[in-house]
Design a protein around this motif. Structure first.
Motif, PDB file in Angstrom:
ATOM      1  N   THR A 166      33.491  43.634  31.133  1.00  0.00           N
ATOM      2  CA  THR A 166      34.407  42.664  30.535  1.00  0.00           C
ATOM      3  C   THR A 166      35.859  43.156  30.577  1.00  0.00           C
ATOM      4  O   THR A 166      36.786  42.360  30.730  1.00  0.00           O
ATOM      5  CB  THR A 166      34.015  42.355  29.077  1.00  0.00           C
ATOM      6  OG1 THR A 166      33.950  43.573  28.328  1.00  0.00           O
ATOM      7  CG2 THR A 166      32.675  41.657  29.028  1.00  0.00           C
ATOM      8  N   ARG A 201      36.789  42.677  34.492  1.00  0.00           N
ATOM      9  CA  ARG A 201      36.756  41.337  35.067  1.00  0.00           C
ATOM     10  C   ARG A 201      37.255  40.244  34.142  1.00  0.00           C
ATOM     11  O   ARG A 201      37.703  39.210  34.598  1.00  0.00           O
ATOM     12  CB  ARG A 201      35.317  40.998  35.501  1.00  0.00           C
ATOM     13  CG  ARG A 201      34.785  41.919  36.589  1.00  0.00           C
ATOM     14  CD  ARG A 201      35.509  41.698  37.896  1.00  0.00           C
ATOM     15  NE  ARG A 201      34.995  42.561  38.950  1.00  0.00           N
ATOM     16  CZ  ARG A 201      35.762  43.307  39.721  1.00  0.00           C
ATOM     17  NH1 ARG A 201      37.063  43.303  39.561  1.00  0.00           N
ATOM     18  NH2 ARG A 201      35.230  44.061  40.658  1.00  0.00           N
ATOM     19  N   LEU A 202      37.189  40.478  32.830  1.00  0.00           N
ATOM     20  CA  LEU A 202      37.572  39.429  31.883  1.00  0.00           C
ATOM     21  C   LEU A 202      38.726  39.846  30.980  1.00  0.00           C
ATOM     22  O   LEU A 202      39.052  39.134  30.031  1.00  0.00           O
ATOM     23  CB  LEU A 202      36.372  39.033  31.016  1.00  0.00           C
ATOM     24  CG  LEU A 202      35.105  38.587  31.756  1.00  0.00           C
ATOM     25  CD1 LEU A 202      34.018  38.239  30.752  1.00  0.00           C
ATOM     26  CD2 LEU A 202      35.389  37.409  32.672  1.00  0.00           C
ATOM     27  N   ALA A 227      33.013  36.949  26.712  1.00  0.00           N
ATOM     28  CA  ALA A 227      32.400  36.110  27.738  1.00  0.00           C
ATOM     29  C   ALA A 227      31.692  34.929  27.077  1.00  0.00           C
ATOM     30  O   ALA A 227      31.299  35.015  25.913  1.00  0.00           O
ATOM     31  CB  ALA A 227      31.404  36.921  28.555  1.00  0.00           C
ATOM     32  N   LEU A 255      26.577  40.496  40.669  1.00  0.00           N
ATOM     33  CA  LEU A 255      27.794  40.697  39.885  1.00  0.00           C
ATOM     34  C   LEU A 255      28.795  41.528  40.677  1.00  0.00           C
ATOM     35  O   LEU A 255      28.422  42.367  41.493  1.00  0.00           O
ATOM     36  CB  LEU A 255      27.478  41.424  38.578  1.00  0.00           C
ATOM     37  CG  LEU A 255      26.744  40.660  37.476  1.00  0.00           C
ATOM     38  CD1 LEU A 255      26.536  41.578  36.285  1.00  0.00           C
ATOM     39  CD2 LEU A 255      27.504  39.413  37.062  1.00  0.00           C
ATOM     40  N   SER A 313      39.404  34.964  37.046  1.00  0.00           N
ATOM     41  CA  SER A 313      38.519  36.079  36.702  1.00  0.00           C
ATOM     42  C   SER A 313      37.246  35.942  37.520  1.00  0.00           C
ATOM     43  O   SER A 313      36.343  35.163  37.175  1.00  0.00           O
ATOM     44  CB  SER A 313      38.196  36.068  35.202  1.00  0.00           C
ATOM     45  OG  SER A 313      39.343  36.388  34.445  1.00  0.00           O
ATOM     46  N   VAL A 362      33.674  36.900  38.895  1.00  0.00           N
ATOM     47  CA  VAL A 362      32.569  37.594  38.228  1.00  0.00           C
ATOM     48  C   VAL A 362      31.364  37.844  39.128  1.00  0.00           C
ATOM     49  O   VAL A 362      30.587  38.759  38.874  1.00  0.00           O
ATOM     50  CB  VAL A 362      32.115  36.826  36.962  1.00  0.00           C
ATOM     51  CG1 VAL A 362      33.212  36.854  35.909  1.00  0.00           C
ATOM     52  CG2 VAL A 362      31.710  35.391  37.288  1.00  0.00           C
ATOM     53  N   CYS A 380      34.404  32.263  39.890  1.00  0.00           N
ATOM     54  CA  CYS A 380      35.405  32.757  38.943  1.00  0.00           C
ATOM     55  C   CYS A 380      35.614  31.781  37.803  1.00  0.00           C
ATOM     56  O   CYS A 380      35.323  30.588  37.906  1.00  0.00           O
ATOM     57  CB  CYS A 380      36.739  32.996  39.653  1.00  0.00           C
ATOM     58  SG  CYS A 380      37.541  31.484  40.241  1.00  0.00           S
TER      59      CYS A 380
END
Length: 231
Positions: free
Chosen positions: A12, A15-16, A21, A53, A89, A91, A101
C-alpha cells in the motif's frame, strides 16, 4: 519475489501512497500476506484473468513491466503518461501486459470511490468492466467461459468479501452508466498532455476539463493568448 516478503503495508505504501485500499482489494492483499502458497493456488482470484500483483520492489518502471513501452506511439506518449503518475495507482498486470489502476485525479477521494481503469499494451485507457476489483475479475472469468464462476465466487467469499452476483450484461450496463458520471477520465487527460508534448503548447488545466462548458472555453482562449504573446 518470495511470498513471505510480501506485506500489506509495503504494497500500500508503494502502490497506494499508504492510503486505505477498498475492502475487496484489502482482503486480497491480506490473503497474499498471511496465506502460504496463496499466490499460485486456485483460491487466488487473480488467476481468473491471468493477472498478478505489481510487487512493491518490482524492477523497472510500470510501463516497462506492462509492455506499453514496446508498442507506445512515441516518446511524447510516455512523457505524458509519466506526468499523470500522481493520479494513477497501478496495482496489477495481466499476461497480455494490460495494467489495472485506480484513477484518482481528486486527491481527497477515497480509493473505494475511485474508478478502475485498464491501460492496455497499446497505450489506451478503458474503464474497467466492474465497479470493483472483484466484479472485474468475475467479468473476466465469465467471459472466458469457465463454467458458472462458482470457484471464483467461493474464492472471493473465502476471505470475507461478498462475491458479486451480476451477469456480464449487467456489469456492462452498469459500466455505461458509470462512464456518463465521470467528468475527467485518464484517456482524455493523456490525449491532451500528449498533444501538448508534441506541439509544445500549454495544456488546459484539469479544472477546466470534463464538461465545464463556457468556463473551459474562456480558460482555453486566455491560455492560448498568453502562449501566443509570450513567444
Amino acid at each position: 519475489m518470495e511470498q513471505q516478503q510480501f506485506t500489506v503495508a509495503g504494497f500500500t505504501q508503494a502502490r497506494l501512497g499508504s492510503r486505505p485500499a477498498p475492502d475487496d482489494f484489502a482482503a486480497l492483499l491480506s490473503a497474499y500476506e498471511s496465506r502460504l502458497g496463496f499466490v499460485t493456488s486456485t483460491k487466488n482470484p487473480l488467476l481468473a484473468c491471468n493477472a498478478r500483483l505489481l510487487w512493491p520492489d518490482a524492477s523497472g518502471t510500470l510501463i516497462d513491466q506492462s509492455g506499453v513501452s514496446e508498442t507506445a506511439p512515441n516518446a511524447d506518449f510516455l512523457a505524458a503518461l509519466e506526468s499523470m503518475s500522481t493520479w494513477l495507482s497501478f496495482v496489477l498486470v495481466t499476461e497480455q501486459g494490460d495494467l489495472l489502476c485506480y484513477w484518482h485525479p481528486y486527491p481527497d477521494t477515497p480509493f473505494k470511490d475511485c474508478p478502475l481503469y485498464w491501460l492496455n499494451s497499446e497505450g489506451q485507457f478503458e474503464l474497467a468492466e466492474g465497479e470493483t476489483l472483484m466484479e472485474t475479475l468475475l467479468f473476466k472469468e465469465q467471459l472466458a467461459g469457465r463454467g458458472d464462476s462458482s470457484n471464483l465466487s467461493r474464492a472471493i467469499a473465502a476471505f470475507g468479501v461478498e462475491a458479486p452476483s451480476c451477469t456480464n450484461d449487467q456489469i456492462l450496463a452498469n459500466r455505461r452508466k458509470r462512464e456518463k458520471r465521470i467528468a475527467l477520465d485518464p484517456q482524455t487527460v493523456l490525449t491532451n498532455r500528449q498533444a501538448a508534448q508534441e506541439t509544445h503548447e500549454p495544456e488546459i488545466p484539469p479544472l477546466f476539463s470534463g464538461g465545464y462548458g463556457l468556463l473551459g472555453a474562456i480558460a482555453a482562449s486566455v491560455l492560448a493568448l498568453i502562449f501566443m504573446f509570450s513567444e
